[in-house]
Design a protein around this motif. Structure first.
Motif, PDB file in Angstrom:
ATOM      1  N   ILE A 147      38.711 -13.607 -28.776  1.00 42.69           N
ATOM      2  CA  ILE A 147      39.415 -13.719 -30.019  1.00 42.69           C
ATOM      3  C   ILE A 147      40.023 -12.720 -30.515  1.00 42.69           C
ATOM      4  O   ILE A 147      41.032 -12.377 -30.969  1.00 42.69           O
ATOM      5  CB  ILE A 147      38.526 -14.513 -30.866  1.00 42.69           C
ATOM      6  CG1 ILE A 147      38.217 -16.228 -30.386  1.00 42.69           C
ATOM      7  CG2 ILE A 147      39.242 -14.434 -32.349  1.00 42.69           C
ATOM      8  CD1 ILE A 147      37.046 -16.420 -31.476  1.00 42.69           C
TER       9      ILE A 147
ATOM     10  N   ASP B 117      42.770 -11.517 -28.281  1.00 41.89           N
ATOM     11  CA  ASP B 117      44.050 -12.305 -28.465  1.00 41.89           C
ATOM     12  C   ASP B 117      44.961 -11.963 -29.641  1.00 41.89           C
ATOM     13  O   ASP B 117      46.067 -12.556 -29.766  1.00 41.89           O
ATOM     14  CB  ASP B 117      43.705 -13.586 -28.053  1.00 41.89           C
ATOM     15  CG  ASP B 117      43.266 -14.087 -26.442  1.00 41.89           C
ATOM     16  OD1 ASP B 117      43.490 -13.073 -25.642  1.00 41.89           O
ATOM     17  OD2 ASP B 117      42.730 -15.187 -26.450  1.00 41.89           O
ATOM     18  N   ASN B 118      44.218 -11.614 -30.826  1.00 44.72           N
ATOM     19  CA  ASN B 118      44.790 -11.525 -31.989  1.00 44.72           C
ATOM     20  C   ASN B 118      44.904 -10.217 -32.518  1.00 44.72           C
ATOM     21  O   ASN B 118      45.003  -9.905 -33.575  1.00 44.72           O
ATOM     22  CB  ASN B 118      43.652 -12.392 -32.941  1.00 44.72           C
ATOM     23  CG  ASN B 118      43.990 -13.894 -32.528  1.00 44.72           C
ATOM     24  OD1 ASN B 118      44.818 -14.636 -32.879  1.00 44.72           O
ATOM     25  ND2 ASN B 118      42.889 -14.326 -31.767  1.00 44.72           N
TER      26      ASN B 118
ATOM     27  N   ASN C  26      42.358 -11.628 -40.847  1.00 43.66           N
ATOM     28  CA  ASN C  26      42.735 -12.931 -39.852  1.00 43.66           C
ATOM     29  C   ASN C  26      41.748 -12.940 -38.860  1.00 43.66           C
ATOM     30  O   ASN C  26      41.467 -14.123 -38.277  1.00 43.66           O
ATOM     31  CB  ASN C  26      44.321 -12.195 -39.190  1.00 43.66           C
ATOM     32  CG  ASN C  26      44.827 -13.309 -38.296  1.00 43.66           C
ATOM     33  OD1 ASN C  26      45.199 -14.456 -38.453  1.00 43.66           O
ATOM     34  ND2 ASN C  26      45.157 -12.946 -37.057  1.00 43.66           N
ATOM     35  N   LEU C  27      41.445 -11.893 -38.413  1.00 41.00           N
ATOM     36  CA  LEU C  27      40.049 -12.046 -37.202  1.00 41.00           C
ATOM     37  C   LEU C  27      38.814 -12.728 -37.753  1.00 41.00           C
ATOM     38  O   LEU C  27      38.443 -13.788 -37.143  1.00 41.00           O
ATOM     39  CB  LEU C  27      39.851 -10.724 -36.666  1.00 41.00           C
ATOM     40  CG  LEU C  27      40.875  -9.854 -35.922  1.00 41.00           C
ATOM     41  CD1 LEU C  27      40.403  -8.502 -35.749  1.00 41.00           C
ATOM     42  CD2 LEU C  27      41.207 -10.596 -34.710  1.00 41.00           C
TER      43      LEU C  27
ATOM     44  N   ARG D  57      39.108 -14.936 -40.084  1.00 41.68           N
ATOM     45  CA  ARG D  57      39.408 -16.507 -40.253  1.00 41.68           C
ATOM     46  C   ARG D  57      39.122 -17.035 -38.770  1.00 41.68           C
ATOM     47  O   ARG D  57      38.909 -18.225 -38.645  1.00 41.68           O
ATOM     48  CB  ARG D  57      40.798 -16.586 -40.886  1.00 41.68           C
ATOM     49  CG  ARG D  57      41.360 -17.854 -40.920  1.00 41.68           C
ATOM     50  CD  ARG D  57      42.625 -18.165 -41.967  1.00 41.68           C
ATOM     51  NE  ARG D  57      43.672 -17.371 -41.226  1.00 41.68           N
ATOM     52  CZ  ARG D  57      44.210 -17.618 -40.262  1.00 41.68           C
ATOM     53  NH1 ARG D  57      44.181 -18.644 -39.490  1.00 41.68           N
ATOM     54  NH2 ARG D  57      45.280 -16.631 -39.641  1.00 41.68           N
ATOM     55  N   ARG D  58      39.941 -16.320 -37.682  1.00 45.24           N
ATOM     56  CA  ARG D  58      39.998 -17.015 -36.484  1.00 45.24           C
ATOM     57  C   ARG D  58      38.622 -17.218 -35.937  1.00 45.24           C
ATOM     58  O   ARG D  58      38.333 -18.234 -35.287  1.00 45.24           O
ATOM     59  CB  ARG D  58      40.655 -15.800 -35.341  1.00 45.24           C
ATOM     60  CG  ARG D  58      42.069 -15.824 -35.839  1.00 45.24           C
ATOM     61  CD  ARG D  58      43.390 -16.681 -35.126  1.00 45.24           C
ATOM     62  NE  ARG D  58      44.406 -16.614 -35.743  1.00 45.24           N
ATOM     63  CZ  ARG D  58      45.666 -17.109 -34.921  1.00 45.24           C
ATOM     64  NH1 ARG D  58      45.237 -18.020 -34.055  1.00 45.24           N
ATOM     65  NH2 ARG D  58      46.542 -16.841 -35.429  1.00 45.24           N
TER      66      ARG D  58
ATOM     67  N   GLU E 146      36.805 -20.170 -37.514  1.00 43.61           N
ATOM     68  CA  GLU E 146      37.539 -21.518 -37.052  1.00 43.61           C
ATOM     69  C   GLU E 146      37.143 -22.072 -35.786  1.00 43.61           C
ATOM     70  O   GLU E 146      37.417 -23.030 -35.351  1.00 43.61           O
ATOM     71  CB  GLU E 146      39.101 -21.488 -37.120  1.00 43.61           C
ATOM     72  CG  GLU E 146      39.456 -21.234 -38.738  1.00 43.61           C
ATOM     73  CD  GLU E 146      41.140 -21.023 -38.675  1.00 43.61           C
ATOM     74  OE1 GLU E 146      41.740 -20.758 -37.668  1.00 43.61           O
ATOM     75  OE2 GLU E 146      41.725 -21.103 -39.670  1.00 43.61           O
ATOM     76  N   HIS E 147      36.585 -20.982 -34.777  1.00 46.91           N
ATOM     77  CA  HIS E 147      36.450 -21.245 -33.632  1.00 46.91           C
ATOM     78  C   HIS E 147      35.064 -22.002 -33.280  1.00 46.91           C
ATOM     79  O   HIS E 147      34.069 -21.596 -34.118  1.00 46.91           O
ATOM     80  CB  HIS E 147      36.221 -19.873 -32.621  1.00 46.91           C
ATOM     81  CG  HIS E 147      36.246 -20.204 -31.184  1.00 46.91           C
ATOM     82  ND1 HIS E 147      36.895 -20.308 -30.262  1.00 46.91           N
ATOM     83  CD2 HIS E 147      34.791 -20.033 -30.420  1.00 46.91           C
ATOM     84  CE1 HIS E 147      36.643 -20.550 -29.276  1.00 46.91           C
ATOM     85  NE2 HIS E 147      35.419 -20.417 -29.215  1.00 46.91           N
TER      86      HIS E 147
END
Length: 464
Positions: A371, A374-375, A408-409, A411-412, A415-416
């Motif tokens: 994650i 990729d972000n 953002n990280l 949140r990612r 959500e995973h």
């Protein structure tokens, strides 16, 4: 996996000798008034060393300090204007005892450990060097030493590696030795299963002793040698002076010193009386050379990758992060370029391991690493800091931009859907470079921000 050649070992060692921070000559050292006063009155500084640790250092038959450490210490001392006076000892344990007793104010080349911090303070690392696992050629690859039951490991007494192996790997039985060469010889003669030694020292010992029945069977990245100068605890000013000398040493100077002591020498000349014999087998020799060169190139690439990669997640490791952080600090000091640091920790990760087992915990770490990779931007450096902590180095980023990325990280990750472990969260600490910062200042602020995020309920981003 066959043993790498000496040339391959030294090529890999060059990757971890020191952070490559600049190609220019070092600027003049700016001392504080207190430091200048100390230097004007300072008597010769007593120095304890390891008398038998080549190619890093030794005391020769004439009582002289020689080796990589000796040359680096002389360079640092000369640059800051200190006089060094060697205190001869018979072995490393005697040097440590002399340092504890106050008989020497400085210890030349050692790792920082909790035990040594009882009586020493340390400069920034003067030299970085990877520790590797050495076994006999027939031994299988060692991915994790925790899985070895009752294996024996030969280690010189009083070293950082011995201290940490006894603490972190109680499944291994330590065989203490009096020297590096003795540890390697015990493995070669099958009296020990392995030794864990410096890459440079291993290359030197294998070449000197001709122990080509050995190979590299793995590494322990968190055991990287971060070799610093140890200074008596009441000598803060002396430590700060030496620290400035350490920062003035350029990568080119380090490389020249290493090459002086661990050089590849190729025998020159041809015995023409044997020419006809050489011609008779030249085709076979050529084929063998081509085969081995191809194999060594592949091994070299793998060693380079291993030396900077975390084995579990595939991210960069702590050693690579330290080098890049030093480079980024230097760029900011020279050119005023901004950069930020993000430190994150998975919330309540111990509960994952305790509830579902370590394989599930490892899977969570691997997914989080993906994650993060990729972000983030291609220019960002993502590394595993240790355990369930990760760090992201963000060049050309201000605090606001880094905080947006961290949010953002966060949140990612939230959500995973992690297999078996379900939804997880992470806490983030963000800071940015400020004029005058050292690496430890940035890390400390990021850690404080991370702690504040934990204190305020986890699963959030805090700045310092």
């Amino acid at each position: 996996m066959p043993i790498p050649s000496l040339r391959l070992l030294l090529a890999a060692a060059a990757l971890c000798c020191a952070p490559a921070i600049a190609a220019d000559a070092p600027p003049p050292i700016d001392f504080t008034p207190e430091e200048r006063a100390y230097l004007e009155q300072a008597p010769p500084i007593s120095l304890c060393v390891d008398p038998d640790w080549m190619p890093f250092e030794r005391i020769d038959a004439a009582g002289r300090h020689e080796g990589i450490a000796a040359d680096l210490i002389r360079l640092v001392a000369g640059r800051v204007g200190l006089r060094i006076e060697l205190l001869p000892t018979a072995h490393w344990e005697e040097s440590l005892a002399a340092s504890r007793a106050g008989r020497c104010r400085v210890v030349s080349f050692l790792n920082r450990t909790p035990e040594r911090e009882r009586w020493l303070i340390f400069t920034e690392p003067l030299f970085l060097d990877q520790n590797i696992i050495i076994t006999r050629e027939e031994h299988p690859y060692i991915g994790d030493p925790h899985g070895l039951a009752e294996a024996t490991v030969a280690l010189p007494r009083g070293t950082m590696v011995e201290e940490r192996i006894r603490r972190d790997y109680p499944n291994l039985r330590v065989i203490p030795t009096d020297s590096e060469n003795e540890a390697v010889e015990l493995v070669s003669s099958r009296r020990a299963d392995m030794t864990i030694r410096s890459l440079i020292v291993a290359a030197y010992a294998i070449r000197q002793e001709g122990l080509f029945n050995l190979k590299i069977s793995g590494q322990i990245p968190e055991f990287t040698n971060r070799l610093a100068i140890g200074v008596a605890r009441d000598q803060d000013v002396l430590r700060d002076i030496l620290d400035k000398g350490v920062h003035s040493v350029t990568p080119q100077e380090r490389e020249a010193i290493v090459n002086r002591h661990v050089a590849i020498r190729v025998q020159q000349g041809i015995d023409y009386t044997l020419v006809w014999q050489v011609l008779a087998v030249s085709a076979l020799i050529t084929l063998l050379i081509l085969y081995w060169n191809r194999k060594l190139r592949a091994m070299n690439r793998e060693l380079e990758r291993l030396s900077v990669t975390d084995r579990l997640t595939g991210l960069f490791n702590r050693m690579k992060l330290d080098a890049e952080l030093a480079s980024e600090l230097e760029r900011s000091r020279r050119f005023g370029q901004p950069f930020a640091v993000i430190l994150l920790d998975l919330d309540e990760f111990k509960r994952v391991n305790d509830t579902y087992g370590h394989p599930v915990g490892d899977r969570v770490l691997i997914d989080v690493a993906r994650i993060l990779a990729d972000n983030t931007r291609r220019t960002d450096l993502v590394a595993r800091w240790g355990g369930e902590e990760f760090m992201i180095l963000c060049p050309q980023a201000d605090p606001a931009g880094a905080a947006i990325l961290a949010e953002n990280l966060r949140r990612r990750i939230g959500e995973h859907a992690f297999p078996t472990a379900g939804r997880r969260s992470a806490s983030f600490g963000v800071t940015a470079y400020r004029p005058g910062d050292e690496a430890r200042d940035l890390v400390a602020r990021a850690d404080e921000a991370l702690y504040e995020a934990k204190r305020r309920g986890r699963d959030r981003v805090e700045q310092r």
